[in-house]
Design a protein around this motif. Sequence first.
Motif, short mmCIF file in Angstrom:
data_model
loop_
_atom_site.label_atom_id
_atom_site.label_comp_id
_atom_site.label_asym_id
_atom_site.label_seq_id
_atom_site.Cartn_x
_atom_site.Cartn_y
_atom_site.Cartn_z
N VAL A 1 9.73 17.52 1.65
CA VAL A 1 8.90 18.66 1.02
C VAL A 1 7.59 18.16 0.37
CG1 VAL A 1 9.02 20.51 -0.70
CG2 VAL A 1 10.99 19.97 0.72
N LEU A 2 7.57 17.14 -0.60
CA LEU A 2 6.48 16.69 -1.09
C LEU A 2 5.33 16.05 0.04
CD1 LEU A 2 7.94 14.93 -4.20
CD2 LEU A 2 6.96 17.21 -4.05
N GLY A 3 5.90 15.76 1.08
CA GLY A 3 4.81 15.22 2.07
C GLY A 3 4.11 16.12 2.69
N LEU A 4 4.36 17.44 2.53
CA LEU A 4 3.74 18.60 3.21
C LEU A 4 2.33 18.41 2.78
CD1 LEU A 4 6.29 21.43 3.52
CD2 LEU A 4 5.52 20.02 5.52
N PRO A 5 1.77 18.51 1.65
CA PRO A 5 0.53 18.63 1.20
C PRO A 5 -0.11 17.21 0.81
CG PRO A 5 1.89 19.27 -0.52
CD PRO A 5 2.65 18.68 0.50
N LEU A 6 0.78 16.05 0.87
CA LEU A 6 0.18 14.74 0.18
C LEU A 6 -0.15 13.87 1.27
CD1 LEU A 6 2.88 14.37 -2.72
CD2 LEU A 6 0.44 15.24 -2.89
N PHE A 7 -1.28 13.07 0.86
CA PHE A 7 -1.56 12.17 1.88
C PHE A 7 -0.16 10.82 1.56
CE2 PHE A 7 -5.71 13.50 1.26
CZ PHE A 7 -6.17 13.61 2.56
N PHE A 8 -0.15 9.90 2.81
CA PHE A 8 0.83 8.92 2.36
C PHE A 8 0.86 8.20 1.48
CE2 PHE A 8 3.02 4.91 3.59
CZ PHE A 8 4.04 5.25 3.70
N GLU A 9 -0.46 7.39 1.02
CA GLU A 9 -0.45 6.70 -0.05
C GLU A 9 -0.13 7.40 -1.21
OE1 GLU A 9 -2.59 6.86 2.26
OE2 GLU A 9 -2.51 5.02 3.58
N ILE A 10 -0.50 8.57 -1.49
CA ILE A 10 -0.43 9.48 -2.83
C ILE A 10 1.23 9.75 -2.68
CG2 ILE A 10 -0.87 11.57 -4.09
CD1 ILE A 10 -3.51 11.46 -2.32
N GLY A 11 1.66 9.80 -1.84
CA GLY A 11 3.11 10.31 -1.81
C GLY A 11 4.01 9.05 -2.14
N VAL A 12 3.73 8.17 -1.68
CA VAL A 12 4.40 6.67 -2.03
C VAL A 12 4.30 6.51 -3.61
CG1 VAL A 12 4.48 4.34 -1.78
CG2 VAL A 12 4.28 5.56 0.26
N VAL A 13 3.12 6.53 -4.16
CA VAL A 13 2.91 6.37 -5.49
C VAL A 13 3.42 7.26 -6.38
CG1 VAL A 13 1.22 6.01 -7.48
CG2 VAL A 13 0.81 5.09 -5.01
N LEU A 14 3.79 8.44 -5.80
CA LEU A 14 4.31 9.48 -6.67
C LEU A 14 5.73 9.51 -6.61
CD1 LEU A 14 3.72 12.18 -8.15
CD2 LEU A 14 3.92 13.19 -5.99
N LEU A 15 6.39 8.98 -5.46
CA LEU A 15 7.71 9.03 -5.01
C LEU A 15 8.68 7.89 -5.67
CD1 LEU A 15 8.47 10.87 -1.70
CD2 LEU A 15 9.35 11.32 -4.06
#
Length: 461
Positions: free
Chosen positions: A102-116
């Motif tokens: 769900v979070l990965g829909l609008p996020l770039f991979f690198e941003i998603g990793v740092v966020l998750l």
Amino acid sequence: MLIGVAVIVLLITRLKLHPFLALVLGSGVLAAVAGVPFDKLMNSFTAGLGSTVASVGVLIGLGAMLGRLLADSGGANRIADTVLSRSGPRSLPWTMALVAAVLGLPLFFEIGVVLLIPIVLLVARRGNLPLLRVGIPALAGLSVLHGLVPPHPGPLVAVDALHADLGPTLALGLLVAVPTLVIAGPLFGRVAERWVGPLELPAATAAGSGADGARGQDEAREQDGEREQDGIRGQDGVRAPSFGATLATILLPVVLMLAKALCDVVIDDDKATAQRIFDFIGSPLIALLAAVLLGMVTLGRAAGFTRARISGTIDRSLAPIAGVMFIVGAGGGFKQTLVDVGVGTVIADWANGWHISALLLGWLVAVGIRLATGSATVATVTAAGIAAPLAAGMTSTHTALLVLAVGAGSLFFSHVNDAGFWLVKEYFGMSVGQTFKSWSAMETVISVVAIVFILLLGLVF
């Protein structure tokens, strides 16, 4: 073509040159070997760069804006904590895969990793579970969405290069992504856990990293109590938006694009008013723009941001994507150079002579470039350019499957020349060998499982 690609590979892997510069120089070498005059080379490269940035660049920028609003407002924390509070220890790996998707829909991979990552560490500690059992599903959720589902940059570039229809690509991408995520996420997570062995929670990572600021164990407990009393909070202590509003904002562009695809199938009349409306609101630009404008209210204003702060958040979202924009644009320039020197026709003839499925060929080309350069984006844009002539005469469904095949190949076996490899290694506190057994193996599983499902769909449709 082989010499041009080899130059790009050597410049990135050996000389550590930025992919943008490597793609520019590789285009020059390709044209020089093919005997193309310098002025025509410049025209080909700049035309390809301009058309790619014009078609994809705005979408990348809008996606970055939405991702920044989601992070700064605390909406990401709201979604994660709401879902996790309703999950038991057995279902936590599946829940983490869902949250990441769900979070990965609008996020770039690198941003998603740092966020998750801070969320993954907190969940592993709270649930007393092995780190990889919840970490692998989260990484798989981000990676699968990144490679297979628009509006991520890779699939969007492939859609543009292969002149595919975004609606069928999105629908088929989700159809392939779900079983791929199940296999490469929660199921493979248990295998990786046995291969790697028990991991200690990295103290440094748990104590201070991530887009929203990760916390140490004691501080996390204190904040748990604060959440119960005052609600989940985003940056600077602002109250996070509601779960429903955050989820609706994230899913809006996907819903609009799927509605357009459904309308194209049901109505299929360009003159019908309903189809013209859905063609407009379901276009990627309008769908993402609507999500950003909605997010300024449902995320920014709901978190108590002033108009000036919302404007500042939008402004800060654009700087980190400059590198992505240049790489994508240069990849489009290299693709156009390939097309103009006639390489695509040679590749198509070679493929016909070898009787290799166009889907399998697109996947193999992307795999080779991914292994050589370490960049999923470079692999996608280059393989899409090479495979473009193969899409001529294909149905819209098979063109969409070719886009997915290229995207699947771009995820194959991340290793030491991939920045994501080191990002995961450092955040999870693993050795190089452990990262190969977990992260690299997971990426390979995603790529292989995805192409199997894509080839099966190619037989059905």
